[in-house]
Design an enzyme around this catalytic site. Structure first.
Site, PDB file in Angstrom:
ATOM      1  N   LYS A  91       0.831  -1.209   0.000  1.00 16.71           N
ATOM      2  CA  LYS A  91       0.000   0.000   0.000  1.00 16.71           C
ATOM      3  C   LYS A  91       0.867   1.261   0.000  1.00 16.71           C
ATOM      4  O   LYS A  91       0.506   2.280  -0.597  1.00 16.71           O
ATOM      5  CB  LYS A  91      -0.944   0.006   1.210  1.00 16.71           C
ATOM      6  CG  LYS A  91      -1.896   1.211   1.237  1.00 16.71           C
ATOM      7  CD  LYS A  91      -2.798   1.270  -0.003  1.00 16.71           C
ATOM      8  CE  LYS A  91      -3.635   2.546  -0.023  1.00 16.71           C
ATOM      9  NZ  LYS A  91      -4.677   2.576   1.013  1.00 16.71           N
TER      10      LYS A  91
ATOM     11  N   LYS B  75      -1.009  11.149   6.615  1.00 15.46           N
ATOM     12  CA  LYS B  75      -0.603  10.037   7.476  1.00 15.46           C
ATOM     13  C   LYS B  75       0.115   8.958   6.670  1.00 15.46           C
ATOM     14  O   LYS B  75       1.180   8.476   7.065  1.00 15.46           O
ATOM     15  CB  LYS B  75      -1.831   9.460   8.184  1.00 15.46           C
ATOM     16  CG  LYS B  75      -1.598   8.190   8.982  1.00 15.46           C
ATOM     17  CD  LYS B  75      -2.002   6.920   8.218  1.00 15.46           C
ATOM     18  CE  LYS B  75      -3.482   6.887   7.921  1.00 15.46           C
ATOM     19  NZ  LYS B  75      -3.874   5.613   7.226  1.00 15.46           N
TER      20      LYS B  75
END
Length: 305
Positions: A179, A247
């Site tokens: 990811k 983030k």
């Protein structure tokens, strides 16, 4: 593994019913799976409750009532809390239960969860997704899986209800690393999409026609096809929050430092998105990068169709 996945037999749990989670859990329920759900803001779980889900008062209670528990929350500290906390899913899981975290989180945390789960006879899988709110609604997410392959294979019937590209990446943490690859690709691509739209606007082009011309060629990308039209329409509502993307980039940069990698493109994208946040758009979608870049050229971009 002993777990056999089947509608009407396998009980699913879901923690985190936000922009992505609500659609994803809804698809599983529509496929015939009984669901128990929890969300920190209970009102956000009500659409699923209205469809027949049971509302639990904690992640632990979700696990007690479930065979497979999915989590998709905001930040790594949220993952730690809802999974490893006193009222977390691991506290309520029985031996043989499977915990599936679909949050984009830290690879090291995925490894820690897998180790602590294993010590209790529980299976843990990291399975972050890509595709945004559109992919979640249309059940065509890309799902990147880390953990025990036997467990990942057993979960395939559930993943196939939510996504179209489902690929096992390797042991615990591998899904999260993949990811990060995805987010690095998106980060710099979004700069290109925004700058191209600004150029087209200043050149006097019809923006929709310009996108139609270039999106099917070598310059094509998911962000160009799906987010550029939102930019043109002045729609900066979130499919994926700027603050969550920050983030993710922070995790990727930290991993890059650990691996002694220099990723200047990612660092630039992170700084530009810091400007987006500073301008008050942290809760807008990632396409709000357009607003920050437009400001650099004194363009008042509020929809250019």
């Amino acid at each position: 593994m002993a777990l056999e996945i089947a509608p009407g037999k396998t009980r699913i749990g879901w923690v985190g019913t936000g922009v992505m989670g609500s659609s994803m859990c809804g698809h599983l329920m529509a496929a015939g799976y009984q669901a128990t759900v929890f969300n920190r803001t209970a009102a956000k779980a009500q659409p699923l409750v209205a469809k027949g889900a049971k509302l639990a008062d904690s992640p632990r209670a979700v696990a007690v009532a479930s065979d497979v528990v999915f989590t998709i929350v905001g930040y790594p500290h949220d993952v730690r809390d809802v999974t490893l906390g006193e009222s977390g899913t691991l506290a309520g899981a029985r031996p043989g239960t499977v915990l599936v975290d679909m949050t984009t989180s830290e690879p090291a945390l995925a490894i820690e969860i897998a180790a602590r789960a294993s010590a209790k006879g529980v299976h843990a899988v990291d399975a972050p997704v890509s595709g945004g709110d559109v992919g979640a609604r249309e059940a065509r997410l890309s799902i990147m899986i880390g953990g025990e392959k036997e467990v990942a294979d057993a979960l395939l019937p559930l993943f196939q209800v939510m996504g179209k590209t489902i690929i096992y990446q390797g042991p615990a943490g591998a899904g999260q690393h993949t990811k990060m690859v995805n987010q690095i690709l998106i980060a710099t691509n979004m700069i290109g999409v925004c700058e191209a739209m600004l150029y087209a606007y200043r050149a006097g082009l019809d923006l929709d026609v310009a996108i139609q011309s270039v999106s099917s060629g070598a310059a094509g990308s998911w962000s160009l096809s799906n987010l550029a039209p939102r930019m043109i329409a002045g729609n900066f509502e979130p499919g994926f929050f700027v603050e969550h993307f920050l983030k993710d980039m922070g995790i990727a940069l930290a991993e890059a430092r650990r691996m002694k990698l220099s990723l200047p493109g990612l660092a630039l994208a992170e700084q530009l998105y810091r400007a987006v946040e500073a301008q008050g758009y942290g809760r807008k979608g990632t396409q709000a990068l357009m607003l920050a870049l437009a400001q650099l050229s004194a363009v008042d971009w509020q929809g250019r169709d």
